[in-house]
Design a protein around this motif. Structure first.
Motif, mmCIF file in Angstrom:
data_model
loop_
_atom_site.group_PDB
_atom_site.id
_atom_site.type_symbol
_atom_site.label_atom_id
_atom_site.label_comp_id
_atom_site.label_asym_id
_atom_site.label_seq_id
_atom_site.Cartn_x
_atom_site.Cartn_y
_atom_site.Cartn_z
ATOM 1 N N LEU A 296 7.785 2.559 23.599
ATOM 2 C CA LEU A 296 7.833 3.401 24.787
ATOM 3 C C LEU A 296 6.447 3.889 25.181
ATOM 4 O O LEU A 296 6.303 4.640 26.127
ATOM 5 N N GLY A 297 5.447 3.498 24.434
ATOM 6 C CA GLY A 297 4.078 3.834 24.823
ATOM 7 C C GLY A 297 3.495 5.042 24.129
ATOM 8 O O GLY A 297 2.350 5.398 24.387
ATOM 9 N N ALA A 298 4.254 5.685 23.256
ATOM 10 C CA ALA A 298 3.717 6.850 22.543
ATOM 11 C C ALA A 298 3.082 6.376 21.256
ATOM 12 O O ALA A 298 3.710 6.331 20.202
ATOM 13 N N PHE A 364 7.789 13.840 20.180
ATOM 14 C CA PHE A 364 8.384 12.778 20.987
ATOM 15 C C PHE A 364 9.729 13.146 21.588
ATOM 16 O O PHE A 364 9.916 13.031 22.794
ATOM 17 N N ILE A 369 9.147 12.921 29.478
ATOM 18 C CA ILE A 369 9.095 11.495 29.801
ATOM 19 C C ILE A 369 9.994 10.722 28.845
ATOM 20 O O ILE A 369 10.789 9.869 29.258
ATOM 21 N N ARG A 373 13.186 8.423 29.714
ATOM 22 C CA ARG A 373 13.225 7.005 29.385
ATOM 23 C C ARG A 373 14.466 6.657 28.574
ATOM 24 O O ARG A 373 14.927 5.528 28.571
ATOM 25 N N LYS A 520 15.610 -1.900 34.248
ATOM 26 C CA LYS A 520 14.253 -2.380 34.518
ATOM 27 C C LYS A 520 13.717 -3.114 33.274
ATOM 28 O O LYS A 520 14.328 -3.055 32.209
ATOM 29 N N ALA A 522 11.199 -2.223 31.652
ATOM 30 C CA ALA A 522 10.865 -1.181 30.680
ATOM 31 C C ALA A 522 12.115 -0.758 29.908
ATOM 32 O O ALA A 522 12.036 -0.428 28.730
ATOM 33 N N ARG C 164 2.884 -4.008 40.098
ATOM 34 C CA ARG C 164 3.049 -2.638 39.630
ATOM 35 C C ARG C 164 1.818 -1.822 39.959
ATOM 36 O O ARG C 164 1.893 -0.710 40.475
ATOM 37 N N PRO C 231 -0.120 8.243 30.404
ATOM 38 C CA PRO C 231 1.192 7.597 30.395
ATOM 39 C C PRO C 231 1.476 6.751 31.627
ATOM 40 O O PRO C 231 2.605 6.400 31.881
ATOM 41 N N PRO C 323 4.619 9.221 25.996
ATOM 42 C CA PRO C 323 5.157 7.886 26.212
ATOM 43 C C PRO C 323 4.969 7.456 27.665
ATOM 44 O O PRO C 323 4.667 8.284 28.523
ATOM 45 N N ARG C 324 5.181 6.179 27.888
ATOM 46 C CA ARG C 324 4.898 5.610 29.198
ATOM 47 C C ARG C 324 6.064 5.860 30.151
ATOM 48 O O ARG C 324 7.220 5.856 29.740
ATOM 49 N N LEU C 325 5.745 6.062 31.412
ATOM 50 C CA LEU C 325 6.800 6.218 32.412
ATOM 51 C C LEU C 325 7.339 4.854 32.827
ATOM 52 O O LEU C 325 6.686 3.837 32.632
ATOM 53 N N ARG C 326 8.512 4.892 33.424
ATOM 54 C CA ARG C 326 9.065 3.659 33.982
ATOM 55 C C ARG C 326 8.620 3.600 35.433
ATOM 56 O O ARG C 326 8.305 4.616 36.024
ATOM 57 N N ILE C 327 8.651 2.407 36.024
ATOM 58 C CA ILE C 327 8.049 2.256 37.346
ATOM 59 C C ILE C 327 8.748 3.125 38.382
ATOM 60 O O ILE C 327 8.101 3.774 39.208
ATOM 61 N N ASP C 328 10.094 3.238 38.314
ATOM 62 C CA ASP C 328 10.763 4.051 39.330
ATOM 63 C C ASP C 328 10.473 5.535 39.128
ATOM 64 O O ASP C 328 10.313 6.287 40.085
ATOM 65 N N GLN C 329 10.350 5.929 37.849
ATOM 66 C CA GLN C 329 10.012 7.331 37.582
ATOM 67 C C GLN C 329 8.606 7.651 38.056
ATOM 68 O O GLN C 329 8.336 8.732 38.581
ATOM 69 N N ARG C 332 8.736 7.955 41.739
ATOM 70 C CA ARG C 332 9.456 9.168 42.117
ATOM 71 C C ARG C 332 8.561 10.390 41.928
ATOM 72 O O ARG C 332 8.513 11.264 42.784
#
Lengths: 540, 194, 359
Positions: A296-298, A364, A369, A373, A520, A522, C164, C231, C323-329, C332
C-alpha cells in the motif's frame, strides 16, 4: 457417519463405502455429478477441501474431500475411470467454485479432462509440456522436455468439453480475452505479486475487468519427488512449501503419518509443537503486516514488521539451528530438545510484542489513507468464501469460522483457551485486522503453555524406515494462511504411493478474479496483499 | 595487488587465490597509467553502487528481504535502491528455485538488464537445483541459462552469507576493466551461446 | 546588514565589460551562470539523494549508507559515476525521438525553475517582475516530459503511469497556482525580490496569519503531489506499476528522472520558503532590534537553503510515513476538498488585504 452412509446409499444404491476416520464413497463417473448435486444441496457439504488426482495403474481418478461447514463432518468420494488414453470425468465446477483450479491441476498432472469444465488449460506446467508428470508411466527423460528458452504461446482462448443435453460430448473453444482488450501482464516478476505469480489483467482505464491467473512459475514437483522418498525424507519438503508456516506444514505431514501409525506423541513434544506453531504464526503475520503495508506504499511499516520478526527468528535459531527451514519436527516428536533459554526468551517476547502492536496500529491502521484504501475494498461474502474454498484468516474475515484448531483440534489446541477471530465485513480491512488480532490470540496461547512444558522425552524412538499400513490418510492443520491438508495413500511400502499437499494458498488466487472485478489496479494490489498468498505453497 | 573492500579485511576472504589469478590475467594485457586510473574511479563507483533487481521466487527471497530490513540493512553498502525495473538494476539476485516455466522469463529479465550486469545465484536451488535436483521441472542450477558471477550456497543462506557473497561481487567488479573489454566475455558467450 | 551578492555580480560584470565589448561580456556571463547553475544542480542533487537516504534510514531504524566515505557521504557520488557509464539500451518499436527527448524535457523544466529562485540576497539569475508566474509556467513543462516518456516507451505500465501522472499534475497544478496566487495577492507583487523584501518585517506565514497558514498547508500537499512523491507517487507506484513512467529507461536517462525528482523536491521547498518563510530573509520580529541584528549575521544563503531543507524534510517525512492514495481518492482530494478550500481561502485573503486585517 452411518447416517450419511445411509442417506447416500438410499439415494444412490450403486455407491460402495469404505469406513475410516473419513467415510469414503466410491461411485461410477456416470452417477458422480448426481451424487455431487445431492451432497451439495441436500447434505450441505458446501466446502470442497481438496481434489486428489490419482493413478492406480489400471485406472485413474480422483478422490474428493468435502466438509460440511455447519457441523464440520467430512466425507470423501472416489471416482475412477479405466480409460488411460482419453480419461474423462465429470466436473463439479458448477457446484463448488474451488473445483475450477483443482480440476485444472488434476488435468495438468494426470491428463484427466473434466466434462463441462469451462477452461481445460494446464495450470502449473508450460502449455507445450509433453506428458503428464504425476502419472506412474511418465517419461522423465530430459530430452522430452528440455529447458525451453523461448516463451510459451499466449493463450487468449481455451478449450472445453461440453456435454450436450442429449448426452453427447462436444469440444468447444472459449475466449478468455478478446483481441481488443487492454491486457496487462502483472507478473511473473512484479514487486507486488509476492513471488512469481502472473496475473493477466484486462483493464478499462484503471478499472480491472478480468484477471486470468497463471501459476507454476515456481512449480517444483514436490509431490512427484515424494513418491520416491521414504517418509522421514519427505518431511524436509514441508518446510520449503510455505516457508512462512514451515513448522505448521511439517506438523501436518508428521500428524498424517503419526495418525496412520497410531502413535502417541510425548506430552513435551506436543507442548513444544503447539508453541512453535503459534510462534510461526506470529512471525508469518508480522511478515504479512510488513509486506501488506509496503504494497500500500507505507514503506516504513515494512521495517517495523521485519524488526520484530527477527526476534522470533532468534528464538527459532537457538532451538532449531536455522532461520527459515527448521527441520525441527519429526515423526514421533521433535528432532532436538528445546534450548535452555527458550522459555525465558519466549516469555520476554510475549511481553514485548503487544506494545509494538500498538505502535503498528498508530503508524498504519489508524491512518486515514490506509483506512480508505482498505475499507469496503475486495468484498467477499461468506458463501463465496466457502465456495471458493478461501479459508484461514481470509475466510474468517468473511464470517466463516473455519479454524481447524477449533473444528478438528490437534496437538494441544483442545486444552488451551483461545478465541477464534471472526469478522463479518469480508473486505481488505477485515482480513488485515483478523491477522493482527490473531497475533494477540497466539500470544495468549503461548502464555498458557510456556510455563507448563512437562519434563520427559521429546521424541519417540523411531526406526529409520517407516512403513505405513495400507490406506488413504488425510489430515489438516491450521497453517498461517489457512488449512494445509496432507493426503497420503500408502500401499504398505516405505515410500508413499501418492502424497498430495493441499495448499492453503491455491484457492486464494481462485477468488482473486471476482474480488477484483470493478476495482482499480491499486485495489488489486491491496486485495492480493490482504490475501497474503505464498507462491511456492500454491505451486508446490 | 590487493583488492580492498572497506567492509572486510583482505585476509578474511576465503578465495584470494581466485581473485589474484583474475588480476594476473588482466595484467597480462598491459594497460597504461591514465586508463588504469580512470578504470579505478569507475570501478569504485560501480562496486559501491550495485543496485539489485527486486526478484525472488521462494524462501531465499524472504532472506533477501531481511537483508534490506532493519537488522541487516544492505543500504550501508550501497545496495540500497532495489529497482523493480530490470533496465535500471545492476545485478539480479536469483533468490530461489528456477523452474522450466520461469527459465525464459528469467532469461528475458537478464537480457533486459543494462550493461554492466551481474548474476548472483543465491541458495541451493539456484546453485545446483538443491533439494529439488531430481525434479522434472527444476533447473539444475541457474548457470544452465545465465552466466553466474557469484554463488551463495545455503538453504536459504543466512543474510551474513549473502553479504559475503555480495562483497565478493564488489571485489570482482573492482578488478574489472571498463576500457579494453569485460573480463567475463568468454564465459558469458559460452552460456548464452552468442 | 546582510551581504548583498549583487556587489560581486556587478563587479564581475564591470570587469568583463572593461576588457571586451558588451555582447562578449554577456556571452561570458551566460556561460558562467550556466556552469554555476549546472554545478549547483549536480551538487544539490547529490546532497538530496544522500539526505533522503539517511533520513529515511533513521525513520526505519536503520543506518543508511555508511561505507563510502565518512558516514557514507560519497554514496551518491558513487551512484552518479555508475549511472553515467551504464548502458543506454536502445529499444525497438518505440518512438525514438520522443523517447530520448522526454528526460531532457523533465530536466530542463526543473533547471529553468532554478533561474529565478533567490538563493541569497542579490544571488539570483533573473529577477523580473513576473517571477512567480514564470516559476509556475516553467514547472509545468515537466509533466510533458513524463507524459512523453510514458507514451513513447511502448509499454503498458509506463502508459498507465504517464496517464496517471498527467491527471495528477494537471489537477494539482491548480492548487499550487491558487495557493501561490493567494500569497501574490497578499504581497501585491509577482516580483520575487519584491516578495522577499516585503517579508522584512515578518514572514508571510506570520503576517498573513490564517489564510497564509491554510495556503501553506495546501501548498505543501499540492507540492508533494507535484513532485510525484509519496503518498502521491502514483505515476511510479513501485508496487503497482514496477517503476511507472520510467520503467523502460536505463542509464543516464533514468538518472535524469531520478535527479529531477530530487531537484523538484528542492524547487517546491524553495518556492515554499520564498512565499511563506521569507526566502533568504532572516527571521525579523518588529521591535526586537538586538534579535534582528543577530539574525542578520547569518548569511542569506544559509537562510534560504536552511528553510528549503527543513521543508524538504517535512515532505520526505510524508513519503516515508503514509501509504499511497488510490487514483480516484487522489483526484477527489484535489477537486472536492483542496480546490474549494483554496478558492474560499483566496477570497478570505482578498478581504484581509482590502480591510488591512494583517499584521
Amino acid at each position: 457417519m452411518a447416517n450419511i452412509q445411509q442417506e447416500i446409499s438410499s439415494f444412490l444404491p450403486e455407491a460402495t463405502f469404505v469406513e475410516g476416520t473419513i467415510l469414503e464413497v466410491s461411485v461410477p463417473d456416470a452417477k458422480w455429478h448426481d451424487l455431487a448435486l445431492y451432497l451439495h444441496d441436500k447434505l450441505h457439504f458446501d466446502y470442497l477441501v481438496s481434489i486428489v488426482g490419482m493413478d492406480w495403474g489400471e485406472t485413474m481418478g480422483c478422490v474428493y474431500y468435502f466438509t460440511c461447514t455447519a457441523d464440520n463432518s467430512q466425507v470423501s468420494v472416489k471416482v475412477e475411470t479405466a480409460d488411460r488414453e482419453n480419461p474423462l470425468l465429470h466436473s463439479v465446477t458448477d457446484l463448488w467454485k474451488s473445483a475450477y483450479l483443482y480440476e485444472r491441476e488434476v488435468y495438468d498432472f494426470y491428463g484427466i479432462r473434466f466434462i463441462n469444465h469451462p477452461d481445460m488449460r494446464r495450470l502449473f506446467l508450460r502449455n507445450d509440456w509433453v506428458g503428464y508428470p504425476l502419472r506412474k508411466d511418465y517419461n522423465a527423460d530430459p530430452e522430452v522436455n528440455p529447458i525451453r528458452l523461448e516463451h510459451e504461446a499466449v493463450d487468449d482462448t481455451t478449450h472445453a468439453i461440453v456435454e450436450t443435453p442429449d448426452g453427447k460430448l462436444e469440444e468447444r473453444t472459449n475466449t478468455i480475452f478478446a483481441p481488443e482488450e487492454f491486457v496487462v501482464n502483472i507478473g511473473p516478476q512484479h514487486p507486488a505479486t509476492h513471488g512469481v505469480l502472473r496475473l493477466r489483467t484486462s483493464l478499462d482505464g484503471e478499472i480491472v475487468k478480468k484477471i486470468d491467473v497463471y501459476c507454476g512459475y515456481v512449480h517444483r514437483g514436490i509431490e512427484k519427488l515424494c513418491e520416491s522418498l521414504t517418509y522421514p525424507q519427505t518431511l524436509h519438503f514441508a518446510d520449503r512449501l510455505d516457508y512462512m508456516s514451515a513448522q505448521q506444514n511439517r506438523h501436518a505431514v508428521c500428524l498424517c503419518i503419526e495418525d496412520a501409525l497410531r502413535l502417541e506423541i510425548p506430552a513435551r513434544a506436543q507442548y513444544v509443537r503447539t508453541i512453535m506453531d503459534e510462534l510461526m504464526r506470529i512471525s508469518s503475520h508480522l511478515l504479512f503486516y510488513a509486506t501488506f503495508c509496503m504494497d500500500l506504499g507505507a514503506t516504513t511499516a515494512f521495517f517495523y514488521g521485519f524488526r520484530d520478526r527477527e526476534k522470533i527468528l532468534d528464538i527459532f535459531e537457538e532451538t532449531c539451528g536455522a532461520r527459515m527451514t527448521f527441520n525441527y519436527y519429526t515423526i514421533g516428536g521433535l528432532m532436538a530438545d528445546i534450548h535452555p533459554d527458550f522459555q525465558r526468551k519466549v516469555k520476554e517476547f510475549c511481553a514485548y510484542l503487544p506494545g509494538m502492536l500498538k505502535d503498528y496500529h498508530t503508524l498504519f491502521t489508524g491512518n486515514v489513507i490506509a483506512q480508505q484504501r482498505m475499507k469496503g475494498v475486495g468484498l467477499l461474502s461468506r458463501e463465496d468464501a466457502i465456495s471458493y474454498g478461501i479459508a484461514g484468516p481470509s475466510g474468517r474475515a468473511s464470517g466463516w469460522a473455519c479454524d481447524v484448531r477449533k473444528n478438528h483440534p490437534y496437538a494441544l489446541y483442545d486444552q488451551v483457551e483461545f478465541k477464534e477471530i471472526v469478522r463479518t465485513e469480508g473486505d481488505v480491512f477485515a482480513r488485515y485486522m483478523v491477522r493482527m488480532d490473531e497475533i494477540l490470540e497466539s500470544i495468549h496461547i503461548i502464555e498458557q503453555l510456556i510455563d507448563n512444558i512437562p519434563e520427559g522425552d521429546y521424541a519417540l524412538k523411531m526406526k529409520p524406515i517407516i512403513k505405513l499400513p495400507e490406506g488413504r490418510y488425510f489430515r489438516q492443520v491450521e497453517a498461517s494462511r489457512g488449512p494445509l491438508g496432507i493426503f497420503i495413500e500408502s500401499h504398505g511400502d516405505k515410500y508413499p504411493y501418492r502424497l498430495k499437499i493441499n495448499s492453503a494458498c491455491l484457492p486464494l488466487v481462485g477468488g482473486l478474479d471476482p474480488m477484483c472485478r470493478g476495482g482499480k489496479i491499486a485495489d488489486l494490489i491491496a486485495i492480493g496483499g490482504s490475501l497474503d498468498y505464498v507462491i511456492p505453497d500454491m505451486d508446490r | 595487488m590487493e583488492v580492498k573492500i572497506k567492509s572486510m579485511k583482505y585476509e578474511d576472504f576465503k578465495d584470494n587465490e581466485y581473485i589474484e589469478q583474475l588480476i594476473n590475467e588482466l595484467k597480462a594485457s598491459h594497460t597504461n597509467v591514465v586508463v588504469g586510473c580512470l578504470d579505478e574511479v569507475i570501478n569504485w563507483g560501480r562496486s559501491n553502487s550495485l543496485w539489485p533487481l527486486t526478484f525472488a521466487t521462494s524462501c531465499c527471497g524472504i532472506e533477501f528481504m531481511s537483508l534490506g530490513a532493519a537488522r541487516y540493512d544492505m543500504a550501508r553498502f550501497g545496495f540500497e535502491v532495489a529497482r523493480a525495473s530490470p533496465r535500471q538494476a545492476d545485478f539480479v539476485m536469483v533468490a530461489g528455485t528456477i523452474v522450466h516455466r520461469m527459465a525464459p522469463v528469467l532469461r528475458r529479465l537478464y537480457d533486459q538488464l543494462a550493461e554492466p550486469k551481474y548474476v548472483v545465484a543465491v541458495g541451493g536451488c539456484a546453485v545446483s537445483g538443491g533439494p529439488f535436483k531430481k525434479s522434472y521441472h527444476v533447473l539444475k542450477g541457474v548457470d544452465e541459462i545465465l552466466p553466474v558471477d557469484v554463488y551463495i550456497p545455503g538453504c536459504p543462506p543466512r543474510p551474513e552469507a549473502m553479504f559475503y557473497g555480495l562483497m565478493q561481487l564488489q571485489r570482482k567488479v573492482k578488478v574489472e576493466k571498463f576500457f579494453g573489454g569485460v573480463n567475463r566475455q568468454e564465459k558469458r558467450e559460452k552460456v548464452l551461446g552468442k | 546588514m546582510l551581504f548583498d551578492f549583487s556587489i560581486v555580480t556587478h563587479w564581475i560584470d564591470n570587469l568583463l565589460r572593461s576588457v571586451m565589448p558588451g555582447w562578449g561580456a554577456l556571452l561570458v556571463e551566460f556561460v558562467l551562470v550556466g556552469v554555476a547553475l549546472l554545478l549547483l544542480y549536480a551538487v544539490l542533487a547529490l546532497f538530496y539523494i544522500y539526505f533522503e537516504r539517511k533520513v529515511c534510514a533513521f525513520f526505519q531504524c536503520r543506518l543508511g549508507p555508511n561505507r563510502v566515505g565518512p558516514y557514507g557521504i560519497f554514496q551518491s557520488v558513487a551512484d552518479m559515476f555508475k549511472i553515467l557509464i551504464k548502458e543506454l539500451i536502445s529499444l525497438n518499436h518505440i518512438d525514438k525521438f520522443l523517447f530520448n527527448l522526454a528526460p531532457y524535457l523533465v530536466i530542463v523544466a526543473s533547471m529553468l525553475a532554478f533561474g529565478c529562485l533567490p538563493f541569497g540576497k542579490g544571488l539570483q539569475v533573473i529577477d523580473f517582475n513576473i517571477g512567480v508566474f514564470f516559476l509556475i509556467a516553467v514547472s509545468s513543462i515537466g509533466v510533458l516530459g513524463i507524459l512523453l516518456a510514458g507514451w513513447s516507451s511502448h509499454n503498458k505500465f509506463t502508459l498507465i503511469g504517464a496517464i496517471r501522472s498527467g491527471a495528477q499534475m494537471v489537477s494539482y497544478e491548480l492548487s499550487i497556482g491558487l495557493s501561490v496566487l493567494t500569497m501574490v495577492v497578499f504581497a501585491g507583487t509577482m516580483s520575487i525580490t519584491g516578495i522577499v523584501e516585503a517579508q522584512n518585517n515578518g514572514w508571510f506565514i506570520f503576517t498573513g496569519h490564517i489564510p497564509a497558514i491554510v495556503a501553506f498547508l495546501i501548498y505543501l500537499v499540492a507540492g508533494t503531489a507535484e513532485t510525484n512523491r509519496g503518498p502521491f507517487d502514483l505515476p511510479e507506484a513501485e508496487s503497482e506499476l514496477t517503476a511507472g513512467y520510467h520503467t523502460e529507461y536505463s542509464g543516464i536517462h533514468f538518472g535524469f528522472f531520478y535527479l529531477a525528482e530530487y531537484l523538484n523536491l528542492f524547487i517546491v521547498s524553495g518556492v515554499a520558503s520564498l512565499l511563506f518563510l521569507g526566502g533568504w530573509m532572516p527571521l525579523h520580529i518588529p521591535g526586537w532590534e538586538g534579535f534582528n541584528y543577530v539574525m542578520d549575521c547569518i548569511p542569506s544563503v544559509l537562510w534560504f537553503f536552511g528553510k528549503a531543507i527543513v521543508i524538504s524534510f517535512i515532505i520526505i517525512w510524508f513519503k516515508w510515513s503514509f501509504p499511497r492514495l488510490r487514483i480516484d481518492q487522489l483526484l477527489r482530494l484535489e477537486w472536492k476538498y483542496l480546490l474549494p478550500l483554496n478558492l474560499i481561502n483566496l477570497f478570505v485573503m482578498v478581504l484581509i488585504v482590502i480591510y488591512g486585517l494583517h499584521f
